[in-house]
Design an enzyme around this catalytic site. Structure first.
Site, PDB file in Angstrom:
ATOM      1  N   TYR A  84       0.781  -1.087  -0.066  1.00  0.00           N
ATOM      2  CA  TYR A  84      -0.016   0.006   0.139  1.00  0.00           C
ATOM      3  C   TYR A  84       0.931   1.213   0.060  1.00  0.00           C
ATOM      4  O   TYR A  84       0.577   2.351  -0.868  1.00  0.00           O
ATOM      5  CB  TYR A  84      -1.057  -0.081   1.343  1.00  0.00           C
ATOM      6  CG  TYR A  84      -1.649   1.165   1.264  1.00  0.00           C
ATOM      7  CD1 TYR A  84      -2.899   1.147   0.757  1.00  0.00           C
ATOM      8  CD2 TYR A  84      -1.304   2.197   1.907  1.00  0.00           C
ATOM      9  CE1 TYR A  84      -3.613   2.877   0.880  1.00  0.00           C
ATOM     10  CE2 TYR A  84      -1.966   3.573   2.422  1.00  0.00           C
ATOM     11  CZ  TYR A  84      -3.105   3.565   1.559  1.00  0.00           C
ATOM     12  OH  TYR A  84      -3.935   4.573   1.628  1.00  0.00           O
ATOM     13  N   ASP A  85       2.054   1.200   0.981  1.00  0.00           N
ATOM     14  CA  ASP A  85       2.835   2.521   0.971  1.00  0.00           C
ATOM     15  C   ASP A  85       3.486   2.532  -0.274  1.00  0.00           C
ATOM     16  O   ASP A  85       3.691   3.695  -0.655  1.00  0.00           O
ATOM     17  CB  ASP A  85       3.877   2.250   2.149  1.00  0.00           C
ATOM     18  CG  ASP A  85       3.347   2.409   3.610  1.00  0.00           C
ATOM     19  OD1 ASP A  85       1.910   2.945   3.444  1.00  0.00           O
ATOM     20  OD2 ASP A  85       3.813   2.022   4.398  1.00  0.00           O
ATOM     21  N   LEU A 130     -32.580  13.239  18.299  1.00  0.00           N
ATOM     22  CA  LEU A 130     -33.471  11.864  18.364  1.00  0.00           C
ATOM     23  C   LEU A 130     -34.219  12.183  19.885  1.00  0.00           C
ATOM     24  O   LEU A 130     -33.635  12.500  20.691  1.00  0.00           O
ATOM     25  CB  LEU A 130     -32.830  10.591  18.736  1.00  0.00           C
ATOM     26  CG  LEU A 130     -32.331  10.152  17.085  1.00  0.00           C
ATOM     27  CD1 LEU A 130     -31.598   9.021  17.218  1.00  0.00           C
ATOM     28  CD2 LEU A 130     -33.768  10.172  16.437  1.00  0.00           C
ATOM     29  N   LYS A 167     -31.201   4.868  25.407  1.00  0.00           N
ATOM     30  CA  LYS A 167     -30.033   4.949  26.122  1.00  0.00           C
ATOM     31  C   LYS A 167     -29.870   4.011  27.295  1.00  0.00           C
ATOM     32  O   LYS A 167     -30.665   3.746  28.020  1.00  0.00           O
ATOM     33  CB  LYS A 167     -29.771   6.528  26.772  1.00  0.00           C
ATOM     34  CG  LYS A 167     -29.897   7.724  25.803  1.00  0.00           C
ATOM     35  CD  LYS A 167     -28.721   8.131  25.459  1.00  0.00           C
ATOM     36  CE  LYS A 167     -28.360   9.200  24.756  1.00  0.00           C
ATOM     37  NZ  LYS A 167     -27.845  10.372  25.920  1.00  0.00           N
ATOM     38  N   CYS A 176     -25.527  41.652  39.929  1.00  0.00           N
ATOM     39  CA  CYS A 176     -24.462  40.620  40.327  1.00  0.00           C
ATOM     40  C   CYS A 176     -23.646  40.240  39.242  1.00  0.00           C
ATOM     41  O   CYS A 176     -24.280  39.726  38.231  1.00  0.00           O
ATOM     42  CB  CYS A 176     -25.259  39.491  40.978  1.00  0.00           C
ATOM     43  SG  CYS A 176     -24.293  38.085  41.087  1.00  0.00           S
ATOM     44  N   LYS A 180     -25.970   3.438  18.723  1.00  0.00           N
ATOM     45  CA  LYS A 180     -25.789   4.881  18.832  1.00  0.00           C
ATOM     46  C   LYS A 180     -24.241   5.252  19.293  1.00  0.00           C
ATOM     47  O   LYS A 180     -23.857   5.080  20.564  1.00  0.00           O
ATOM     48  CB  LYS A 180     -26.888   5.266  19.940  1.00  0.00           C
ATOM     49  CG  LYS A 180     -26.952   7.026  19.868  1.00  0.00           C
ATOM     50  CD  LYS A 180     -28.115   7.372  20.551  1.00  0.00           C
ATOM     51  CE  LYS A 180     -28.277   8.769  20.580  1.00  0.00           C
ATOM     52  NZ  LYS A 180     -27.159   9.500  21.333  1.00  0.00           N
TER      53      LYS A 180
END
Ligand code: IVH
Length: 684
Positions: free
Chosen positions: A37-38, A84, A313, A430, A115
């Site tokens: 490849y290189d 979502l 989740k 403040c 996810k």
């Protein structure tokens, strides 16, 4: 003039190397050794060096990054990049399934996906070539990060396909940093005494926002493509589409699964609960999508989420640590939040050294003392929280925390109103509140003033240059140039960003004001109702509560805000410098036939998606609300209408079937201009 052979040679090398990239980075099935490849890559680099004019945009040598850029131009998302809805239990998944089934009238099949915890990006291919990549931003407008995305090795610069459905296509996915790359990056940063990234998600986000793409190329980011916002004609199933794009070179997650029934979905959830921890990247849940595109279209979307998909989740991970101290933090509304300073621990890939304790009642209820060992949890939200103390570990040296009677920022007296849990600093001047309000005003989802972040705002308030957000528009170059870390260029950019922000949509201006209980959604409702600041600030409680979705609490808060003398002065100063105060569309109003009318849509319409129906209504001056109330003017019912239909009958609201609705629209549809027709035709 380069010979034909050279042109051919380059083309062949590009194709071969791109194919090997695909085998290696997308399929994880290399067919040549790294050495081979290189050699191919070196050969290509050598020829390109001699003939730089022949470097094509899809050449694999282009993945190493280029010259630094000045910033990231905005990119509009059409359709918007939605997020979502989250669920946390099997019951909620089943409730989602029931909703979908009821709306569609049949049992759908699903595609389930992992996810991955990264950040959403959009990639645009024109003529099979990657031409633009952008972040999600606020869902409607993101940043152009094309150069950076190009450096991700699994992102093909050209699709391997001649299928015309892929010729011009937008795909969306999750860019992420694998765990190893994150650990390695932090190790290097530690050596260089640079601040560490808290988790792989943040380091992926931080990396994609680097101005120098050559640096991004070193960050080992990766991607999974998970969505096709505009499905191709003739392809019915999301799962099949994912396979098609994968064959064309785009990396999709190998664990995506077609689930014929909801039971299959639940099995997928259980299967990945622990298995996800063995993956080389962070997975915080699963995504459940109705598989057929026609059903997705029929279900449509709310303003924020599609109705055809949800995220589940997995329960947050917990850890134990020690509370070193409890301090207080003053927010922009004056509410004082106690925060635990913790002995740092790693939790779900993040280093945690602070966690919220919410309020004094919660500290008492959970009996949390300074010096205690505690359980902490990182939930779906970003801020971790202290769950409970471990009293068995006490030595007797622990100290009970008392809310301070003076504000930690300004020293004024802290108050607690009858019936409220919150302690408040009621000094509107403040510094912590002033800073909070200005930070909110300049934030990305408000006036989006690039360069005016938390650090600079704090600095400007501390030296007295900013006392409120209107002061931003009166800042001068001379004020800024003397500040630490502010060179000529950053001052110039900041002043330009401030100037540019004057043109923001009126809804953003309203949101930026920081009126209590007025979020982006309410700001939009107010914009469509009042159109201008002049009208909005004159409104009354009675008028406000007539508006659909505006309740008495919000109405009171708005009226109170505009009654305040200081707020009045600030708004006048914003007006003076030319901040967008809305447009008076009085004349237009009379020509808008549905002006002021509120619609609610329920059931499946055969000729429109929800979004299309909404667009028609809005174009004619009306608005669409998600729930039926006495203030609703019309409820439009499609096939298998939901409970909104019953509610409409109960309240005696006008009910329109699809035919009647279509008649209203076609009788009132304004003449299209030539340019709007052209625009539509130009769309791919
Ligand atoms: S679909 C319109 N699929 O989760 C629906 N999202 O709030 C578009 N995410 O940041 C999202 N993995 O980028 C989808 N397999 C997946 C996903 C996924 C991760 C992210 C998404 C967004 C968030 C959704």
């Amino acid at each position: 003039m380069p010979s034909k052979e050279i042109v051919e040679k380059i083309k062949k090398l590009c194709n071969t190397i791109n194919y090997h990239n695909y085998r290696y980075y997308v399929l994880n099935q290399p067919v040549v050794s790294d050495y081979e490849y290189d050699m191919l890559l070196k050969e290509l680099e050598t020829i390109e060096k001699e003939h730089p004019e022949l470097i094509s945009p899809d050449s694999p040598t282009q993945k190493v990054g280029g010259e630094p850029v000045e910033g990231f131009p905005p990119v509009e998302h059409e359709p918007a990049m939605l997020s979502l809805d989250n669920t946390y239990s099997e019951d909620e998944i089943i409730a989602f399934h029931k909703r979908v089934k009821k709306a569609l009238g049949i049992e759908p099949s699903y595609t389930t996906e992992l996810k991955v915890d990264g950040l959403a990006v959009s990639l645009l291919y024109r003529d099979f070539i990657l031409t633009q990549a952008s972040t999600r931003g606020n869902g409607r407008v993101g940043d152009d990060i094309t150069q950076n995305i190009k450096t991700i090795r699994s992102v093909p610069l050209k699709l391997i396909s001649d299928d015309k459905i892929l010729k011009n296509i937008e795909v969306r996915g999750e860019a992420f940093m694998p765990r190893d790359a994150f650990i390695e990056l932090n190790r290097e940063r530690e050596k260089k005494k640079l601040p560490l990234f808290a988790n792989p998600r943040n380091s992926a986000a931080g990396s994609l926002k680097l101005l120098d793409s050559r640096e991004v190329a070193k960050r080992n980011l990766d991607i999974f493509i998970h969505s096709i916002p505009i499905p191709a004609k003739g392809i019915n199933s999301h799962f099949s589409m994912l396979k098609i794009i994968n064959r064309a070179g785009l990396k999709t997650n190998p664990y995506n699964r077609f689930c014929k029934t909801i039971e299959d979905v639940l099995r997928y959830r259980t299967e990945w609960e622990n298995k996800r921890k063995t993956l080389p990247y962070e997975v915080d849940g699963i995504v459940i999508k109705v598989d057929r595109y026609e059903f997705q279209i029929a279900l449509g979307s709310t303003e924020k989420n599609p109705r055809w998909a949800i995220a589940y989740k997995y329960p947050a991970e917990q850890a134990t640590t020690k509370v070193l101290n409890i301090v207080t933090q003053v927010g922009r509304t004056g509410i004082i939040t106690p925060v635990a300073i913790l002995n740092p621990v790693f939790l779900s890939g993040s280093k945690i050294s602070r966690a919220t304790l919410h309020n004094a009642d919660e500290i008492e209820r959970k009996d949390i003392r300074i010096g205690d060992s505690v359980f902490i949890e990182k939930g779906g939200e970003v801020i971790p929280e202290v769950l409970k103390s471990i009293p068995e570990d006490r030595t007797g040296k622990e100290k009970v925390f008392m809310m301070p009677d003076k504000c930690s920022s300004c020293g004024s007296k802290v108050v607690k109103y009858e019936g409220e849990v919150a302690y408040r600093c009621i000094n509107v001047g403040c510094p912590a509140q002033v800073k909070g309000r200005i930070i909110h005003f300049a934030a990305r989802n408000a006036m989006d003033i690039d360069g005016l972040g938390e650090k600079l705002v704090n600095q400007l308030v501390d030296i007295g240059l900013l006392k409120n957000y209107a002061d931003i528009y009166y800042l001068k170059r001379e004020d800024l140039i003397s500040l630490e870390r502010m060179g000529e260029k950053s001052v110039y950019n900041l002043i330009a960003a401030i100037e540019e922000s004057k043109e923001r949509d009126f809804a953003r201006v309203i949101f930026a004001l920081g009126i209590g209980d007025v979020g982006t959604h309410t700001a939009r409702i107010l914009t469509s109702h009042f159109k201008t600041m002049k009208r909005l600030r004159r409104t009354s409680f009675e008028e406000l509560i007539q508006i659909s979705e505006i309740g008495p609490v919000v109405a009171e808060s708005i009226v109170k805000f505009f009654k305040d003398k200081e707020n009045k002065a600030i708004i006048s100063r914003l007006e003076e410098v030319g901040v967008n105060m809305g447009k008076d569309t009085k004349e237009k109003k009379t020509s808008e036939p549905l002006s002021g009318k509120t619609f609610v849509l329920t059931g499946t319409l055969s000729s429109f998606t929800r979004d299309e129906a909404t667009r028609h209504i809005e174009k004619l001056g009306g608005s669409v609300s998600s729930s039926v109330s006495k203030k609703t003017d019309f409820v439009v019912i499609g096939e298998s209408p939901g409970s909104k239909y019953d509610k409409a009958k109960e309240l005696g609201v006008n009910i329109l079937n699809e035919k009647e609705f279509k008649e209203i629209i076609s009788n009132n549809e304004p003449q299209r201009t030539q340019s709007s027709q052209r625009k539509e035709r130009e769309k791919p």
